[in-house]
Scaffold this motif. Structure first.
Motif, PDB file in Angstrom:
ATOM      1  N   SER A 155       0.869  -1.183   0.000  1.00 27.30           N
ATOM      2  CA  SER A 155       0.000   0.000   0.000  1.00 27.30           C
ATOM      3  C   SER A 155       0.904   1.230   0.000  1.00 27.30           C
ATOM      4  O   SER A 155       1.759   1.366   0.880  1.00 27.30           O
ATOM      5  CB  SER A 155      -0.917   0.004   1.222  1.00 27.30           C
ATOM      6  OG  SER A 155      -1.803  -1.095   1.196  1.00 27.30           O
ATOM      7  N   ALA A 156       0.731   2.107  -1.001  1.00 21.55           N
ATOM      8  CA  ALA A 156       1.606   3.274  -1.160  1.00 21.55           C
ATOM      9  C   ALA A 156       0.976   4.512  -0.530  1.00 21.55           C
ATOM     10  O   ALA A 156      -0.228   4.758  -0.650  1.00 21.55           O
ATOM     11  CB  ALA A 156       1.868   3.520  -2.638  1.00 21.55           C
ATOM     12  N   PHE A 157       1.822   5.294   0.155  1.00 15.80           N
ATOM     13  CA  PHE A 157       1.380   6.533   0.802  1.00 15.80           C
ATOM     14  C   PHE A 157       2.374   7.645   0.466  1.00 15.80           C
ATOM     15  O   PHE A 157       3.563   7.402   0.297  1.00 15.80           O
ATOM     16  CB  PHE A 157       1.297   6.349   2.320  1.00 15.80           C
ATOM     17  CG  PHE A 157       0.347   5.268   2.765  1.00 15.80           C
ATOM     18  CD1 PHE A 157      -0.985   5.552   3.017  1.00 15.80           C
ATOM     19  CD2 PHE A 157       0.788   3.953   2.913  1.00 15.80           C
ATOM     20  CE1 PHE A 157      -1.863   4.556   3.415  1.00 15.80           C
ATOM     21  CE2 PHE A 157      -0.081   2.953   3.314  1.00 15.80           C
ATOM     22  CZ  PHE A 157      -1.402   3.251   3.562  1.00 15.80           C
ATOM     23  N   ASN A 158       1.840   8.887   0.403  1.00 13.20           N
ATOM     24  CA  ASN A 158       2.679  10.036   0.077  1.00 13.20           C
ATOM     25  C   ASN A 158       2.845  11.009   1.234  1.00 13.20           C
ATOM     26  O   ASN A 158       3.581  11.990   1.111  1.00 13.20           O
ATOM     27  CB  ASN A 158       2.113  10.779  -1.140  1.00 13.20           C
ATOM     28  CG  ASN A 158       2.064   9.922  -2.388  1.00 13.20           C
ATOM     29  OD1 ASN A 158       1.011   9.729  -2.981  1.00 13.20           O
ATOM     30  ND2 ASN A 158       3.207   9.378  -2.789  1.00 13.20           N
ATOM     31  N   ASP A 159       2.154  10.748   2.360  1.00 23.26           N
ATOM     32  CA  ASP A 159       2.326  11.599   3.531  1.00 23.26           C
ATOM     33  C   ASP A 159       2.099  10.781   4.795  1.00 23.26           C
ATOM     34  O   ASP A 159       1.425   9.749   4.764  1.00 23.26           O
ATOM     35  CB  ASP A 159       1.386  12.810   3.483  1.00 23.26           C
ATOM     36  CG  ASP A 159      -0.074  12.400   3.498  1.00 23.26           C
ATOM     37  OD1 ASP A 159      -0.630  12.211   4.590  1.00 23.26           O
ATOM     38  OD2 ASP A 159      -0.668  12.251   2.407  1.00 23.26           O
ATOM     39  N   VAL A 160       2.652  11.264   5.898  1.00 23.09           N
ATOM     40  CA  VAL A 160       2.614  10.529   7.158  1.00 23.09           C
ATOM     41  C   VAL A 160       1.189  10.394   7.691  1.00 23.09           C
ATOM     42  O   VAL A 160       0.803   9.329   8.184  1.00 23.09           O
ATOM     43  CB  VAL A 160       3.511  11.222   8.209  1.00 23.09           C
ATOM     44  CG1 VAL A 160       3.359  10.551   9.574  1.00 23.09           C
ATOM     45  CG2 VAL A 160       4.962  11.194   7.777  1.00 23.09           C
TER      46      VAL A 160
END
Length: 257
Positions: A155-160
C-alpha cells in the motif's frame, strides 16, 4: 467427539481420561499404525482405563509454515505433511524441503532426486501486507509493482498522516519509509507510533539520500536505529535487493505454526 478444545488438550496430555466410546472414535479416526512414525509426527500416549499400566499410541501430523508455488508468484500457506512418497508424478501437490523451510509444488514439477512428501492438507494464507511511504509517487509505485511479483501486497502513501490513518485501523507486517517526506517533515512520527503506541516490532526500513550531505539527518536516523531497531537503505535503493530482503523476512518463517 463433541469435546471442547481445552478438554481435548487435557486428554492428550494425560490430565484427563478417555471413555471407551471416545477411544473407539480415536481408533476409527487415526487407526492403529504398525510402524514408528516419521520424525515430523507428534506421538500421543493415551492411558488405557482398563489397563492403567498400558498405553495406546495415537499419531497426528502437525502444521508447518510453507510456501505454495503454483505459479511465478509465491504464496504463504499452512502445510500438513504426510509420509515420503515413492513416486510424486501422480500427486496433485507435494511438499519438498527448501533451505530451512517447506515448499508446496505440483507433483509433476518434483525435482529429480529430491525427497518429496505427501500433502495431507494445505491452507493458503493472505499475501503479506507492507506499507511504502515517499513523497515522490514514483518510488512507492515502483516498489508496489516489483513486490507484487514476489507475492507481497504494498500500500503506497505520500504523507505521514494518510499512512497513520490506515495503520491505526489495520497495521502492516512491514514498512518502507522515506525519511524526509517534506520540508521539516520526517517519518519519525510514524515510526514512534508503530513502535511505542502499537508496541510492534515488525520490520521497518528507512530510505534516505541525505546521509552523506546532511549531518543532522545522519544523527537523527542513528537515533532511530538505536531506539527503534530500524534498518537503513540509501537512495537510490536497488529495489531488487530490497524486495528479496523483505521476501526472506515475510515468507521464510521457521518452525511450526
Amino acid at each position: 467427539m463433541g469435546l471442547e478444545q481445552v478438554s481435548i488438550q487435557q486428554k492428550f496430555s494425560g490430565l484427563r481420561g478417555w471413555t471407551s466410546a471416545q477411544r473407539a472414535l480415536l481408533d476409527q479416526k487415526f487407526g492403529k499404525p504398525d510402524s514408528p512414525p516419521p520424525e515430523d509426527i507428534t506421538t500421543f500416549h493415551i492411558p488405557d482405563e482398563k489397563k492403567p499400566t498400558q498405553y495406546k499410541t495415537i499419531y497426528k501430523s502437525e502444521p508447518w509454515n510453507a510456501i505454495l508455488k503454483l505459479s511465478n508468484i509465491p504464496q504463504r500457506c499452512i502445510l500438513d505433511r504426510g509420509h515420503m512418497l515413492e513416486s510424486s508424478a501422480e500427486e496433485t501437490l507435494i511438499a519438498i524441503k527448501e533451505n530451512e523451510g517447506w515448499v508446496v509444488i505440483p507433483g509433476a514439477k518434483a525435482p529429480e532426486g529430491r525427497p518429496a512428501f505427501k500433502v495431507l492438507r494445505m491452507t493458503p494464507l493472505p499475501a503479506p501486507r507492507i506499507a511504502a511511504l515517499d513523497d515522490c509517487a514514483d518510488i512507492p509505485d515502483g516498489i508496489t509493482a516489483l513486490f507484487a511479483r514476489q507475492g507481497i501486497q504494498v500500500s503506497a502513501f505520500n504523507d505521514v498522516d494518510s499512512l497513520l490513518e490506515v495503520v491505526r485501523v489495520q497495521p502492516f507486517e512491514a514498512y518502507i519509509l522515506d525519511w524526509s517526506i517534506d520540508t521539516d517533515v520526517t517519518s519519525e512520527p510514524a515510526i514512534e507510533y508503530i513502535r511505542e503506541a502499537q508496541q510492534s516490532n515488525v520490520p521497518i526500513t528507512i530510505l534516505t539520500g541525505e546521509l552523506r550531505t546532511q549531518q543532522t539527518v545522519g544523527s537523527d536516523i542513528a537515533r532511530m536505529v538505536e531506539r527503534y531497531k530500524v534498518s537503513v537503505v540509501e537512495k537510490p535503493a536497488i529495489l531488487d535487493i530490497l524486495v528479496k530482503t523483505f521476501y526472506n523476512i515475510l515468507f521464510h518463517i521457521p518452525g511450526r505454526n
